[in-house]
Motif scaffolding. Sequence first.
Motif, mmCIF file in Angstrom:
data_model
loop_
_atom_site.group_PDB
_atom_site.id
_atom_site.type_symbol
_atom_site.label_atom_id
_atom_site.label_comp_id
_atom_site.label_asym_id
_atom_site.label_seq_id
_atom_site.Cartn_x
_atom_site.Cartn_y
_atom_site.Cartn_z
ATOM 1 N N VAL A 98 0.854 -1.196 0.000
ATOM 2 C CA VAL A 98 0.000 0.000 0.000
ATOM 3 C C VAL A 98 0.887 1.243 0.000
ATOM 4 O O VAL A 98 1.712 1.431 0.888
ATOM 5 C CB VAL A 98 -0.903 0.033 1.252
ATOM 6 C CG1 VAL A 98 -1.744 1.311 1.260
ATOM 7 C CG2 VAL A 98 -1.795 -1.205 1.310
ATOM 8 N N LYS A 99 0.701 2.104 -0.987
ATOM 9 C CA LYS A 99 1.469 3.342 -1.059
ATOM 10 C C LYS A 99 0.617 4.565 -0.692
ATOM 11 O O LYS A 99 1.104 5.519 -0.100
ATOM 12 C CB LYS A 99 2.078 3.522 -2.457
ATOM 13 C CG LYS A 99 3.101 2.436 -2.846
ATOM 14 C CD LYS A 99 4.283 2.429 -1.915
ATOM 15 C CE LYS A 99 5.345 1.406 -2.252
ATOM 16 N NZ LYS A 99 6.220 1.795 -3.365
ATOM 17 N N THR A 100 -0.642 4.551 -1.103
ATOM 18 C CA THR A 100 -1.520 5.703 -0.893
ATOM 19 C C THR A 100 -2.942 5.205 -0.682
ATOM 20 O O THR A 100 -3.366 4.284 -1.377
ATOM 21 C CB THR A 100 -1.514 6.629 -2.141
ATOM 22 O OG1 THR A 100 -0.204 6.683 -2.697
ATOM 23 C CG2 THR A 100 -1.985 8.029 -1.795
ATOM 24 N N THR A 101 -3.655 5.798 0.270
ATOM 25 C CA THR A 101 -5.086 5.507 0.405
ATOM 26 C C THR A 101 -5.857 6.810 0.197
ATOM 27 O O THR A 101 -5.298 7.904 0.378
ATOM 28 C CB THR A 101 -5.441 4.917 1.788
ATOM 29 O OG1 THR A 101 -5.283 5.933 2.789
ATOM 30 C CG2 THR A 101 -4.560 3.721 2.143
ATOM 31 N N ALA A 102 -7.116 6.690 -0.176
ATOM 32 C CA ALA A 102 -7.900 7.900 -0.444
ATOM 33 C C ALA A 102 -9.373 7.641 -0.206
ATOM 34 O O ALA A 102 -9.845 6.506 -0.296
ATOM 35 C CB ALA A 102 -7.688 8.363 -1.884
ATOM 36 N N SER A 103 -10.088 8.715 0.117
ATOM 37 C CA SER A 103 -11.541 8.677 0.100
ATOM 38 C C SER A 103 -12.013 9.878 -0.710
ATOM 39 O O SER A 103 -11.355 10.927 -0.723
ATOM 40 C CB SER A 103 -12.118 8.696 1.514
ATOM 41 O OG SER A 103 -11.732 9.860 2.207
ATOM 42 N N ALA A 104 -13.120 9.710 -1.388
ATOM 43 C CA ALA A 104 -13.665 10.801 -2.202
ATOM 44 C C ALA A 104 -15.178 10.798 -2.072
ATOM 45 O O ALA A 104 -15.796 9.743 -2.052
ATOM 46 C CB ALA A 104 -13.266 10.624 -3.668
ATOM 47 N N VAL A 105 -15.732 11.987 -1.954
ATOM 48 C CA VAL A 105 -17.180 12.138 -1.976
ATOM 49 C C VAL A 105 -17.549 12.885 -3.257
ATOM 50 O O VAL A 105 -16.954 13.930 -3.557
ATOM 51 C CB VAL A 105 -17.707 12.924 -0.758
ATOM 52 C CG1 VAL A 105 -19.234 12.895 -0.727
ATOM 53 C CG2 VAL A 105 -17.145 12.366 0.544
ATOM 54 N N PHE A 106 -18.469 12.313 -3.993
ATOM 55 C CA PHE A 106 -19.018 12.961 -5.181
ATOM 56 C C PHE A 106 -20.472 13.314 -4.881
ATOM 57 O O PHE A 106 -21.111 12.668 -4.045
ATOM 58 C CB PHE A 106 -18.961 12.011 -6.389
ATOM 59 C CG PHE A 106 -17.590 11.922 -7.026
ATOM 60 C CD1 PHE A 106 -16.524 11.364 -6.351
ATOM 61 C CD2 PHE A 106 -17.380 12.406 -8.307
ATOM 62 C CE1 PHE A 106 -15.253 11.288 -6.938
ATOM 63 C CE2 PHE A 106 -16.125 12.333 -8.902
ATOM 64 C CZ PHE A 106 -15.062 11.777 -8.227
ATOM 65 N N GLY A 107 -21.004 14.315 -5.562
ATOM 66 C CA GLY A 107 -22.396 14.681 -5.318
ATOM 67 C C GLY A 107 -22.934 15.584 -6.406
ATOM 68 O O GLY A 107 -22.185 16.099 -7.238
ATOM 69 N N THR A 108 -24.235 15.762 -6.376
ATOM 70 C CA THR A 108 -24.883 16.632 -7.352
ATOM 71 C C THR A 108 -25.009 18.045 -6.776
ATOM 72 O O THR A 108 -25.146 18.223 -5.567
ATOM 73 C CB THR A 108 -26.282 16.101 -7.702
ATOM 74 O OG1 THR A 108 -27.005 15.880 -6.480
ATOM 75 C CG2 THR A 108 -26.170 14.771 -8.430
ATOM 76 N N HIS A 109 -24.938 19.021 -7.649
ATOM 77 C CA HIS A 109 -25.132 20.414 -7.250
ATOM 78 C C HIS A 109 -26.574 20.828 -7.509
ATOM 79 O O HIS A 109 -27.176 20.416 -8.496
ATOM 80 C CB HIS A 109 -24.174 21.326 -8.040
ATOM 81 C CG HIS A 109 -22.768 21.237 -7.558
ATOM 82 N ND1 HIS A 109 -21.808 20.455 -8.155
ATOM 83 C CD2 HIS A 109 -22.164 21.827 -6.499
ATOM 84 C CE1 HIS A 109 -20.667 20.577 -7.498
ATOM 85 N NE2 HIS A 109 -20.847 21.408 -6.485
ATOM 86 N N ARG A 110 -27.109 21.630 -6.609
ATOM 87 C CA ARG A 110 -28.464 22.182 -6.764
ATOM 88 C C ARG A 110 -28.360 23.683 -6.534
ATOM 89 O O ARG A 110 -27.480 24.141 -5.815
ATOM 90 C CB ARG A 110 -29.403 21.618 -5.678
ATOM 91 C CG ARG A 110 -29.693 20.151 -5.765
ATOM 92 C CD ARG A 110 -30.270 19.621 -4.459
ATOM 93 N NE ARG A 110 -29.354 19.796 -3.342
ATOM 94 C CZ ARG A 110 -29.433 20.738 -2.421
ATOM 95 N NH1 ARG A 110 -30.424 21.600 -2.427
ATOM 96 N NH2 ARG A 110 -28.531 20.832 -1.462
ATOM 97 N N ASP A 111 -29.294 24.432 -7.083
ATOM 98 C CA ASP A 111 -29.278 25.874 -6.845
ATOM 99 C C ASP A 111 -29.797 26.160 -5.447
ATOM 100 O O ASP A 111 -30.876 25.704 -5.053
ATOM 101 C CB ASP A 111 -30.086 26.602 -7.916
ATOM 102 C CG ASP A 111 -29.318 26.604 -9.235
ATOM 103 O OD1 ASP A 111 -28.074 26.641 -9.185
ATOM 104 O OD2 ASP A 111 -29.961 26.530 -10.286
ATOM 105 N N THR A 112 -28.982 26.865 -4.660
ATOM 106 C CA THR A 112 -29.321 27.259 -3.289
ATOM 107 C C THR A 112 -28.835 28.685 -3.096
ATOM 108 O O THR A 112 -28.165 29.243 -3.975
ATOM 109 C CB THR A 112 -28.583 26.391 -2.242
ATOM 110 O OG1 THR A 112 -27.173 26.477 -2.493
ATOM 111 C CG2 THR A 112 -29.023 24.936 -2.294
#
Lengths: 269, 269
Positions: free
Chosen positions: B101-115
Amino acid sequence: MTAASHPFDDAIAAHTAEPGRLRGHTNPAWANMVGPFGGVTAAALLHAVHLQPERAGDPLALTVNFAAPIGDGAYDITARVARTNRTNQHWLAQLDQDGEVKTTASAVFGTHRDTWSDTEAVPPPAAPPEQIDPTGFPDGIEWARRYDMRFVTGPLPLDNRAQPDSTTTLWVRDAADRPLDFTALAALCDVFYPRAFLRRGTFLPAGTISLTTYFHTDAAELDSVGTDFVLGTARAHRFHRGYFDQSAQVWSRSGQLLASSHQLVYFKG
Amino acid sequence: MTAASHPFDDAIAAHTAEPGRLRGHTNPAWANMVGPFGGVTAAALLHAVHLQPERAGDPLALTVNFAAPIGDGAYDITARVARTNRTNQHWLAQLDQDGEVKTTASAVFGTHRDTWSDTEAVPPPAAPPEQIDPTGFPDGIEWARRYDMRFVTGPLPLDNRAQPDSTTTLWVRDAADRPLDFTALAALCDVFYPRAFLRRGTFLPAGTISLTTYFHTDAAELDSVGTDFVLGTARAHRFHRGYFDQSAQVWSRSGQLLASSHQLVYFKG
């Protein structure tokens, strides 16, 4: 869990079900609007790593991703070491409930060495906590009753007035006099209610998606804080299309920056 | 990889070896002192998630933990979705080399809404990039040649003078005119050399342990930046017993806060 145990220790308690897998349980004393206070979830994950026999060093960095609401009841935490180096160690942890992933986390632990040191940031101005009335949160937020909170600036906008600045600064300590340690510090970094409330002057649907905390302190320095108040301050940088960030600092009364913490928050409205 | 491809796309390229596992290769054009530029590793992990067929939405948050130096050569990236919700998705990724193991990662993706939206932070003062000479880094740092860098404050301390403030502010853009996208922005967030260099007035052993980036922008806003300069600024809060943090912001020329980014860095000296 014994009669003499502290509410915070009860909440983060976990017993090892098998190597690398622990069993814990949500605690009604730390309930938020939906599920437990995010800070106590972060602390439970950090504690689970801390309990692992091969864990070495102090916590340096913790990232917690809140994937789904945790329901009242039992949960499982798995913790595995991804890599052990000479001076640091990388951990991955996950909280599951009924076979569903609720929270994921990564934690870096490491050893401290004496080096050139300096605190470049400065704490926000604040009158001593003894001169400020404890106010806290409205009664419905159970976890907030576990803390003695004294707001310097930016209390909850109960007057429904929108503010031009998202900054909250408060003195805070465990209401039951539990001495500060790394797990308690991890929880404290999440005591700042969503900054959008302050800017909009109202409560609105909001929840932390991802929380990262850097521990700038070591065990001896933390011990010296004991049960005293710490000074927390938090602000947002940008609110954009459903999300905003907030960055926080937690200071000891004597001016040590104990932790800096950042989070991304989902909101509506 | 074709003759017309861009150096950055070459560096983050990966082909799917099997579902959820991709094969990539370090690229000498992006070499750092030891291993590749951390920003390009972060971008490669984000790109690997982006390539997954079930990926939905834009990147919101990315945490990369640098567990061990990546050697020159091939690597594997695994990416798996931990949880898919109605408006966001949580990913875990890992970069391995020769079974380590050299690198670990977490990522959150999501949708944009008008606010309701607002940028509360303000960009640092800076003369236009056209009025500042490009200087960049010393020749030995290969990856830095991939960027056109124009320092407003806090260039590398080649004069060996310690500074009382750790802030660096610079205009930066891809030297080969690649338009900005989320992967390029992820890499840009790591262009700030270790803040300890500036405070100590010298180079010293230092390396990022953990890097978290919040993307405050959406695809349409990013597209409008194109190949223009962005304004980056970074500073530290505390240096303590072998570690320090640095927090950065990346702004468009028109004043949009594109990303905020935080990292914990190991140092000696």
